[in-house]
Design a protein around this motif. Structure first.
Motif, PDB file in Angstrom:
ATOM      1  N   ARG A  58       0.986  -1.162   0.356  1.00 23.58           N
ATOM      2  CA  ARG A  58      -0.099   0.227  -0.012  1.00 23.58           C
ATOM      3  C   ARG A  58       0.930   0.984  -0.545  1.00 23.58           C
ATOM      4  N   TRP A  59       1.969   1.244   0.707  1.00 25.38           N
ATOM      5  CA  TRP A  59       2.835   2.547   0.725  1.00 25.38           C
ATOM      6  C   TRP A  59       4.008   2.770  -1.056  1.00 25.38           C
ATOM      7  N   THR A  60       3.853   1.458  -0.767  1.00 27.28           N
ATOM      8  CA  THR A  60       4.311   1.482  -2.148  1.00 27.28           C
ATOM      9  C   THR A  60       3.411   2.044  -3.649  1.00 27.28           C
ATOM     10  N   VAL A  61       1.805   1.512  -3.148  1.00 26.51           N
ATOM     11  CA  VAL A  61       1.204   2.825  -4.659  1.00 26.51           C
ATOM     12  C   VAL A  61       1.349   3.734  -4.311  1.00 26.51           C
ATOM     13  N   THR A  62       1.053   4.321  -3.037  1.00 31.04           N
ATOM     14  CA  THR A  62       1.142   5.759  -2.240  1.00 31.04           C
ATOM     15  C   THR A  62       1.897   6.345  -3.066  1.00 31.04           C
ATOM     16  N   PHE A  63       2.846   6.062  -2.897  1.00 28.24           N
ATOM     17  CA  PHE A  63       4.419   6.709  -3.278  1.00 28.24           C
ATOM     18  C   PHE A  63       4.274   6.980  -4.865  1.00 28.24           C
ATOM     19  N   LEU A  64       3.721   5.792  -5.318  1.00 25.74           N
ATOM     20  CA  LEU A  64       3.942   5.998  -7.207  1.00 25.74           C
ATOM     21  C   LEU A  64       3.322   6.795  -7.340  1.00 25.74           C
ATOM     22  N   ILE A  65       2.296   6.838  -6.648  1.00 26.29           N
ATOM     23  CA  ILE A  65       0.803   8.079  -7.223  1.00 26.29           C
ATOM     24  C   ILE A  65       1.141   9.374  -7.269  1.00 26.29           C
ATOM     25  N   PHE A  74       9.226  -1.353  -3.168  1.00 20.73           N
ATOM     26  CA  PHE A  74       8.945  -2.446  -3.474  1.00 20.73           C
ATOM     27  C   PHE A  74       9.424  -3.667  -3.876  1.00 20.73           C
ATOM     28  N   PHE A  75      10.582  -3.501  -3.739  1.00 20.44           N
ATOM     29  CA  PHE A  75      11.577  -4.190  -3.283  1.00 20.44           C
ATOM     30  C   PHE A  75      12.263  -5.334  -2.233  1.00 20.44           C
ATOM     31  N   ILE A  76      11.565  -4.941  -1.318  1.00 21.37           N
ATOM     32  CA  ILE A  76      11.829  -4.775   0.325  1.00 21.37           C
ATOM     33  C   ILE A  76      10.403  -5.780   0.740  1.00 21.37           C
ATOM     34  N   PHE A  77       9.429  -4.839  -0.431  1.00 19.58           N
ATOM     35  CA  PHE A  77       8.128  -6.413  -0.059  1.00 19.58           C
ATOM     36  C   PHE A  77       8.048  -7.602  -0.880  1.00 19.58           C
ATOM     37  N   LEU A  78       8.992  -7.539  -1.662  1.00 19.26           N
ATOM     38  CA  LEU A  78       9.216  -8.817  -3.613  1.00 19.26           C
ATOM     39  C   LEU A  78       9.877  -9.195  -2.440  1.00 19.26           C
ATOM     40  N   VAL A  79      10.759  -9.406  -1.748  1.00 18.00           N
ATOM     41  CA  VAL A  79      11.894 -10.533  -0.749  1.00 18.00           C
ATOM     42  C   VAL A  79      11.230 -10.961   0.564  1.00 18.00           C
ATOM     43  N   LEU A  80      10.508  -9.960   1.184  1.00 20.60           N
ATOM     44  CA  LEU A  80       9.537 -10.867   2.325  1.00 20.60           C
ATOM     45  C   LEU A  80       8.842 -11.542   1.881  1.00 20.60           C
ATOM     46  N   PHE A  81       8.341 -11.213   0.571  1.00 21.53           N
ATOM     47  CA  PHE A  81       6.936 -12.013   0.306  1.00 21.53           C
ATOM     48  C   PHE A  81       7.642 -13.436   0.291  1.00 21.53           C
ATOM     49  N   VAL A  82       8.811 -13.605  -0.664  1.00 21.72           N
ATOM     50  CA  VAL A  82       9.972 -14.619  -1.375  1.00 21.72           C
ATOM     51  C   VAL A  82      10.012 -15.365  -0.380  1.00 21.72           C
ATOM     52  N   LEU A  83      10.249 -14.446   1.297  1.00 26.84           N
ATOM     53  CA  LEU A  83      10.934 -15.051   2.085  1.00 26.84           C
ATOM     54  C   LEU A  83       9.611 -15.803   2.791  1.00 26.84           C
ATOM     55  N   SER A  84       8.694 -15.496   2.732  1.00 24.46           N
ATOM     56  CA  SER A  84       7.737 -16.414   3.916  1.00 24.46           C
ATOM     57  C   SER A  84       6.827 -16.954   2.968  1.00 24.46           C
ATOM     58  N   LEU A  85       7.387 -17.065   1.678  1.00 20.76           N
ATOM     59  CA  LEU A  85       6.422 -18.217   0.478  1.00 20.76           C
ATOM     60  C   LEU A  85       7.555 -19.613   0.896  1.00 20.76           C
ATOM     61  N   VAL A  86       9.024 -19.318   0.869  1.00 15.54           N
ATOM     62  CA  VAL A  86      10.248 -20.206   1.337  1.00 15.54           C
ATOM     63  C   VAL A  86       9.809 -20.529   2.514  1.00 15.54           C
ATOM     64  N   PHE A  87      10.057 -19.885   3.671  1.00 19.40           N
ATOM     65  CA  PHE A  87       9.426 -20.312   5.106  1.00 19.40           C
ATOM     66  C   PHE A  87       8.273 -21.161   5.850  1.00 19.40           C
TER      67      PHE A  87
END
Length: 55
Positions: free
Chosen positions: A3-10, A35-48
């Motif tokens: 949500r913060w990523t989209v806010t800053f993009l707007i 966005f890249f922090i979100f992406l890394v955390l998302f992948v880590l949550s999928l893996v773990f």
């Protein structure tokens, strides 16, 4: 965090439309980092998260 990523993009898009190049570049850079922090955390949550269910 997404949500913060989209806010800053707007904010970056609106600032670019009104001609505030510095603000637009700063907001776009913040959006990209978030966005890249979100992406890394998302992948880590999928893996773990998957490793928890394998037990």
């Amino acid at each position: 965090m997404l949500r913060w990523t989209v806010t800053f993009l707007i904010i970056a898009l609106v600032a670019a439309i009104f001609g505030f190049g510095g603000i637009a570049a700063g907001a776009a850079a913040i959006a990209k980092v978030l966005f890249f922090i979100f992406l890394v955390l998302f992948v880590l949550s999928l893996v773990f998260g998957a490793s928890i269910f394998k037990r």
